[in-house]
Write a protein that holds these residues in place. Structure first.
Motif, PDB file in Angstrom:
ATOM      1  N   VAL A   1       0.709  -1.309   0.109  1.00  0.00           N
ATOM      2  CA  VAL A   1       0.001   0.025  -0.096  1.00  0.00           C
ATOM      3  C   VAL A   1       0.809   1.317   0.059  1.00  0.00           C
ATOM      4  N   TYR A   2       1.885   1.350   0.780  1.00  0.00           N
ATOM      5  CA  TYR A   2       2.514   2.757   1.147  1.00  0.00           C
ATOM      6  C   TYR A   2       3.822   2.895   0.030  1.00  0.00           C
ATOM      7  N   GLY A   3       4.133   1.745  -0.470  1.00  0.00           N
ATOM      8  CA  GLY A   3       5.052   1.634  -1.508  1.00  0.00           C
ATOM      9  C   GLY A   3       4.360   2.320  -2.803  1.00  0.00           C
ATOM     10  N   PHE A   4       3.093   1.880  -2.849  1.00  0.00           N
ATOM     11  CA  PHE A   4       2.403   2.447  -4.210  1.00  0.00           C
ATOM     12  C   PHE A   4       1.980   3.893  -3.770  1.00  0.00           C
ATOM     13  N   VAL A   5       1.580   4.041  -2.634  1.00  0.00           N
ATOM     14  CA  VAL A   5       1.209   5.435  -2.393  1.00  0.00           C
ATOM     15  C   VAL A   5       2.556   6.608  -2.720  1.00  0.00           C
ATOM     16  N   GLY A   6       3.482   5.925  -2.220  1.00  0.00           N
ATOM     17  CA  GLY A   6       4.843   6.617  -2.327  1.00  0.00           C
ATOM     18  C   GLY A   6       5.068   7.062  -3.755  1.00  0.00           C
ATOM     19  N   LEU A   7       4.929   5.863  -4.602  1.00  0.00           N
ATOM     20  CA  LEU A   7       5.057   6.167  -6.232  1.00  0.00           C
ATOM     21  C   LEU A   7       4.130   7.123  -6.883  1.00  0.00           C
TER      22      LEU A   7
END
Length: 313
Positions: free
Chosen positions: A189-195
C-alpha cells in the motif's frame, strides 16, 4: 538410553515435518487473504495520498514513512494479537466486529458519494470562525495523526478478515499468516502511495531536455495524467469501500449467502460478468445502508446537542 534418545529425535523430526507441511500452506493462505481484503487495500491506497497534499514535497516520503511505520506496528503488535486472543477466547465476536467495520465502511463510502454529488453550498450570514494559524510542522503532525486513525480502522478490518481466513489453521500458521499479511499489505500500500505522490516529480525529471525525446514525452504525459488519475483512484476507492463493506455484512448474515452465490453465478460462461454484477449490487446496497446509518448518526447528533443545550440551560 540411546533408544529413548533416538525415539525422542524421531518424534522431533516428525513434529518438524508436520510443521513444515503446515507452513507450506502459508503462501496460499496469504494470497487468499490478500484477495479477500483487496477492496480495503484499494481504498487505503486511494485515501492516503490526500494527507500529503499541500505539504512540502520534500517531506512527502517522510510523512508516508511515518504513516507506514505506525500502520505495520498497529497491525503486527496490536491488531494481529488482538484477533488471535478474540479468536481463542471469543470467536463468536469476530463476525460481529467484521460487520461493524463493514457498516463503518458503508457509512464512509456513502459520505464520500454524498459529497461528490452535493452541489449546493449556500452561503450563510453567520460570522465565520477565525481560522487557527498553525505551523507546517503542526499541520504535518495533524495530517499524520489523521492518516493513522483512518489506517487503524481499515487495518482492523484487514486483520480481522485475515484471521477469519486462517481461523481453522494451526496456531503457528495463524501467527505467520497474520504477520506476513501485516508486512506485505503495508509495504504494498505505502510503496504504491509513495510512487503516486512522487509521480509528478518523476515525470518532471523525465521531461528534462537531457533525456531522449520519447522519455521526455512520457514524462510530460505522466505530469498531465496524474490529476485525472488521482480523481479516478478516489472513485475506485469509494466504490471498493462500499462493495467490501456490503460484502462483509452479507457474509455475516446467513440468509444472504445463497443470493450472493446466485449473483456470482448468473453468467457461468463469463465469470467476470457475474462477479461484476455482484460487485455493483453490493456497492448499491452499501450506499443504501450507508444512507440509513448516516440518518441515524444525524438524528443521534441532533438529540445529543438538544440534550446538551437543555443541561446547559
Amino acid at each position: 538410553m540411546a533408544t529413548g534418545l533416538l525415539a525422542l529425535l524421531d518424534d522431533v523430526a516428525a513434529l518438524v515435518k508436520v510443521s513444515a507441511a503446515s507452513l507450506d500452506d502459508v503462501p496460499t493462505q496469504v494470497a487468499k487473504t490478500t484477495g479477500k481484503v483487496s477492496g480495503i487495500v484499494i481504498d487505503d491506497t486511494a485515501v492516503t495520498p490526500k494527507y500529503v497534499v499541500g505539504l512540502d514535497p520534500k517531506r512527502e516520503l517522510s510523512i508516508i514513512w511515518q504513516i507506514a511505520k505506525k500502520s505495520v506496528i498497529n497491525k503486527a503488535i496490536f491488531l494481529g494479537p488482538a484477533a488471535l486472543v478474540l479468536g481463542y477466547f471469543a470467536p463468536a465476536v469476530i463476525p460481529y466486529i467484521l460487520m461493524l467495520g463493514g457498516a463503518y465502511l458503508c457509512f464512509e463510502g456513502y459520505e464520500k458519494v454524498h459529497s461528490m454529488f452535493s452541489k449546493t453550498h449556500e452561503p450563510t450570514d453567520e460570522p465565520t470562525e477565525e481560522m487557527e494559524v498553525i505551523t507546517p510542522e503542526e499541520l504535518e503532525k495533524q495530517r499524520v495523526n489523521g492518516a493513522v486513525r483512518t489506517d487503524f480502522i481499515l487495518s482492523a478490518e484487514i486483520m480481522a478478515i485475515a484471521y477469519s481466513t486462517v481461523a481453522d489453521s494451526p496456531l503457528m500458521n495463524q501467527i505467520v499468516v497474520l504477520l506476513a499479511v501485516a508486512i506485505f499489505i503495508t509495504v504494498a500500500v505505502y510503496g504504491f502511495v509513495g510512487l503516486i505522490v512522487k509521480a509528478d516529480d518523476i515525470g518532471v525529471h523525465m521531461a528534462q531536455g537531457k533525456f531522449h525525446p520519447t522519455t521526455q514525452k512520457i514524462g510530460r504525459g505522466i505530469v498531465k495524467a496524474m490529476p485525472s488519475f488521482l480523481v479516478i483512484l478516489g472513485y475506485v476507492g469509494t466504490a471498493a469501500m462500499l462493495w467490501v463493506g456490503a460484502e462483509i455484512i452479507a457474509h455475516g448474515l446467513p440468509f444472504m449467502h445463497h443470493p450472493m452465490e446466485v449473483l456470482g453465478n448468473l453468467f457461468p460462461d463469463v465469470p467476470f460478468l457475474g462477479w461484476l454484477v455482484k460487485v455493483v449490487v453490493l456497492a448499491l446496497g452499501g450506499i443504501l445502508l450507508g444512507a440509513v446509518i448516516a440518518q441515524v448518526v444525524s438524528m443521534g447528533s441532533r438529540l445529543f446537542k438538544g440534550s446538551a443545550q437543555k443541561v446547559a440551560n
